[in-house]
Design a protein around this motif. Structure first.
Motif, PDB file in Angstrom:
ATOM      1  N   VAL A  29      80.586  -1.251  55.272  1.00 50.31           N
ATOM      2  CA  VAL A  29      81.861  -1.938  55.458  1.00 50.31           C
ATOM      3  C   VAL A  29      82.771  -1.067  56.318  1.00 50.31           C
ATOM      4  O   VAL A  29      83.892  -0.749  55.949  1.00 50.31           O
ATOM      5  CB  VAL A  29      82.528  -2.315  54.108  1.00 50.31           C
ATOM      6  N   GLY A  30      82.250  -0.683  57.456  1.00 46.49           N
ATOM      7  CA  GLY A  30      82.971   0.215  58.357  1.00 46.49           C
ATOM      8  C   GLY A  30      83.845  -0.483  59.373  1.00 46.49           C
ATOM      9  O   GLY A  30      84.406   0.162  60.248  1.00 46.49           O
ATOM     10  N   SER A  31      83.993  -1.796  59.270  1.00 45.34           N
ATOM     11  CA  SER A  31      84.847  -2.511  60.212  1.00 45.34           C
ATOM     12  C   SER A  31      85.426  -3.743  59.526  1.00 45.34           C
ATOM     13  O   SER A  31      84.962  -4.158  58.462  1.00 45.34           O
ATOM     14  CB  SER A  31      84.040  -2.952  61.444  1.00 45.34           C
ATOM     15  N   TRP A  32      86.434  -4.327  60.127  1.00 47.10           N
ATOM     16  CA  TRP A  32      87.007  -5.548  59.582  1.00 47.10           C
ATOM     17  C   TRP A  32      85.986  -6.679  59.604  1.00 47.10           C
ATOM     18  O   TRP A  32      85.919  -7.487  58.682  1.00 47.10           O
ATOM     19  CB  TRP A  32      88.264  -5.935  60.357  1.00 47.10           C
ATOM     20  N   THR A  33      85.162  -6.747  60.657  1.00 47.20           N
ATOM     21  CA  THR A  33      84.130  -7.783  60.740  1.00 47.20           C
ATOM     22  C   THR A  33      83.136  -7.637  59.596  1.00 47.20           C
ATOM     23  O   THR A  33      82.754  -8.627  58.961  1.00 47.20           O
ATOM     24  CB  THR A  33      83.417  -7.717  62.104  1.00 47.20           C
ATOM     25  N   ALA A  34      82.730  -6.394  59.283  1.00 48.75           N
ATOM     26  CA  ALA A  34      81.805  -6.160  58.170  1.00 48.75           C
ATOM     27  C   ALA A  34      82.447  -6.550  56.844  1.00 48.75           C
ATOM     28  O   ALA A  34      81.780  -7.102  55.961  1.00 48.75           O
ATOM     29  CB  ALA A  34      81.362  -4.697  58.137  1.00 48.75           C
ATOM     30  N   LEU A  35      83.742  -6.297  56.692  1.00 54.08           N
ATOM     31  CA  LEU A  35      84.442  -6.693  55.464  1.00 54.08           C
ATOM     32  C   LEU A  35      84.444  -8.214  55.323  1.00 54.08           C
ATOM     33  O   LEU A  35      84.164  -8.746  54.244  1.00 54.08           O
ATOM     34  CB  LEU A  35      85.876  -6.162  55.457  1.00 54.08           C
ATOM     35  N   LEU A  36      84.741  -8.924  56.406  1.00 54.58           N
ATOM     36  CA  LEU A  36      84.745 -10.389  56.349  1.00 54.58           C
ATOM     37  C   LEU A  36      83.371 -10.919  55.977  1.00 54.58           C
ATOM     38  O   LEU A  36      83.245 -11.818  55.146  1.00 54.58           O
ATOM     39  CB  LEU A  36      85.199 -10.971  57.685  1.00 54.58           C
ATOM     40  N   ASP A  37      82.318 -10.360  56.582  1.00 55.42           N
ATOM     41  CA  ASP A  37      80.956 -10.777  56.241  1.00 55.42           C
ATOM     42  C   ASP A  37      80.650 -10.489  54.778  1.00 55.42           C
ATOM     43  O   ASP A  37      80.030 -11.293  54.087  1.00 55.42           O
ATOM     44  CB  ASP A  37      79.930 -10.078  57.137  1.00 55.42           C
ATOM     45  N   GLY A  38      81.106  -9.329  54.291  1.00 53.18           N
ATOM     46  CA  GLY A  38      80.826  -8.918  52.921  1.00 53.18           C
ATOM     47  C   GLY A  38      81.439  -9.837  51.880  1.00 53.18           C
ATOM     48  O   GLY A  38      80.894 -10.003  50.794  1.00 53.18           O
ATOM     49  N   ILE A  39      82.580 -10.451  52.202  1.00 54.55           N
ATOM     50  CA  ILE A  39      83.216 -11.355  51.234  1.00 54.55           C
ATOM     51  C   ILE A  39      82.904 -12.822  51.542  1.00 54.55           C
ATOM     52  O   ILE A  39      83.434 -13.717  50.898  1.00 54.55           O
ATOM     53  CB  ILE A  39      84.741 -11.135  51.151  1.00 54.55           C
ATOM     54  N   GLY A  40      82.046 -13.046  52.536  1.00 53.32           N
ATOM     55  CA  GLY A  40      81.636 -14.412  52.859  1.00 53.32           C
ATOM     56  C   GLY A  40      82.661 -15.206  53.641  1.00 53.32           C
ATOM     57  O   GLY A  40      82.611 -16.426  53.665  1.00 53.32           O
ATOM     58  N   ALA A  41      83.609 -14.535  54.276  1.00 54.82           N
ATOM     59  CA  ALA A  41      84.631 -15.209  55.089  1.00 54.82           C
ATOM     60  C   ALA A  41      84.388 -14.856  56.552  1.00 54.82           C
ATOM     61  O   ALA A  41      85.230 -14.290  57.219  1.00 54.82           O
ATOM     62  CB  ALA A  41      86.026 -14.780  54.657  1.00 54.82           C
ATOM     63  N   HIS A  42      83.234 -15.185  57.035  1.00 51.33           N
ATOM     64  CA  HIS A  42      82.769 -14.753  58.346  1.00 51.33           C
ATOM     65  C   HIS A  42      83.831 -14.924  59.425  1.00 51.33           C
ATOM     66  O   HIS A  42      84.622 -15.838  59.396  1.00 51.33           O
ATOM     67  CB  HIS A  42      81.497 -15.511  58.714  1.00 51.33           C
ATOM     68  N   GLY A  43      83.820 -14.022  60.363  1.00 58.04           N
ATOM     69  CA  GLY A  43      84.754 -14.008  61.476  1.00 58.04           C
ATOM     70  C   GLY A  43      84.641 -12.662  62.146  1.00 58.04           C
ATOM     71  O   GLY A  43      83.701 -11.901  61.900  1.00 58.04           O
ATOM     72  N   THR A  44      85.595 -12.341  62.981  1.00 54.68           N
ATOM     73  CA  THR A  44      85.620 -11.029  63.618  1.00 54.68           C
ATOM     74  C   THR A  44      86.969 -10.389  63.363  1.00 54.68           C
ATOM     75  O   THR A  44      87.971 -11.072  63.164  1.00 54.68           O
ATOM     76  CB  THR A  44      85.381 -11.115  65.145  1.00 54.68           C
ATOM     77  N   GLY A  45      86.976  -9.092  63.358  1.00 57.67           N
ATOM     78  CA  GLY A  45      88.215  -8.360  63.160  1.00 57.67           C
ATOM     79  C   GLY A  45      88.274  -7.185  64.094  1.00 57.67           C
ATOM     80  O   GLY A  45      87.250  -6.613  64.448  1.00 57.67           O
TER      81      GLY A  45
END
Length: 113
Positions: A29-45
């Motif tokens: 979870v080293g990026s905002w995009t990875a965080l979004l993927d991790g919580i199932g709220a896909h997108g980019t950050g």
């Protein structure tokens, strides 16, 4: 000094380490995009530094600090904005409620979308 060097290399040389292969679905979870993927709220950050200008859409989420707390806001309209402080832009979030739920579980956060 890393644990790899300080502990594990010596333990391996002494025969005290056993290794096995497995798939545990790990993410740093080293990026905002990875965080979004991790919580199932896909997108980019991505991060916008103070003073930088960025194009925003009215569906983007802006993560910023407000009075020492983390706030998530939606820009009032699309256009260009210049960051007064370092912010994160979350773009294309498939489920904003998941972002809200994550922040609600964290201490000292405010969600305004």
């Amino acid at each position: 000094m890393s644990i790899d060097y300080a502990v594990m290399e010596g333990a391996a040389q002494s025969g005290l380490v056993v290794m096995a292969s497995m798939d545990v679905g790990w993410s740093d979870v080293g990026s905002w995009t990875a965080l979004l993927d991790g919580i199932g709220a896909h997108g980019t950050g991505f991060i916008v530094q103070a003073g930088e200008t960025v194009d925003v859409d009215d569906r983007d989420l802006v993560v910023r600090r407000v009075n020492g707390r983390v706030a998530v806001i939606a820009p009032p309209q699309r256009g260009r904005m210049t960051a007064a402080q370092t912010i994160a832009i979350l773009r294309g979030v498939s489920d904003q409620r998941r972002v809200e739920a994550l922040l609600a579980r964290c201490s000292g956060v405010e969600v305004r979308v």
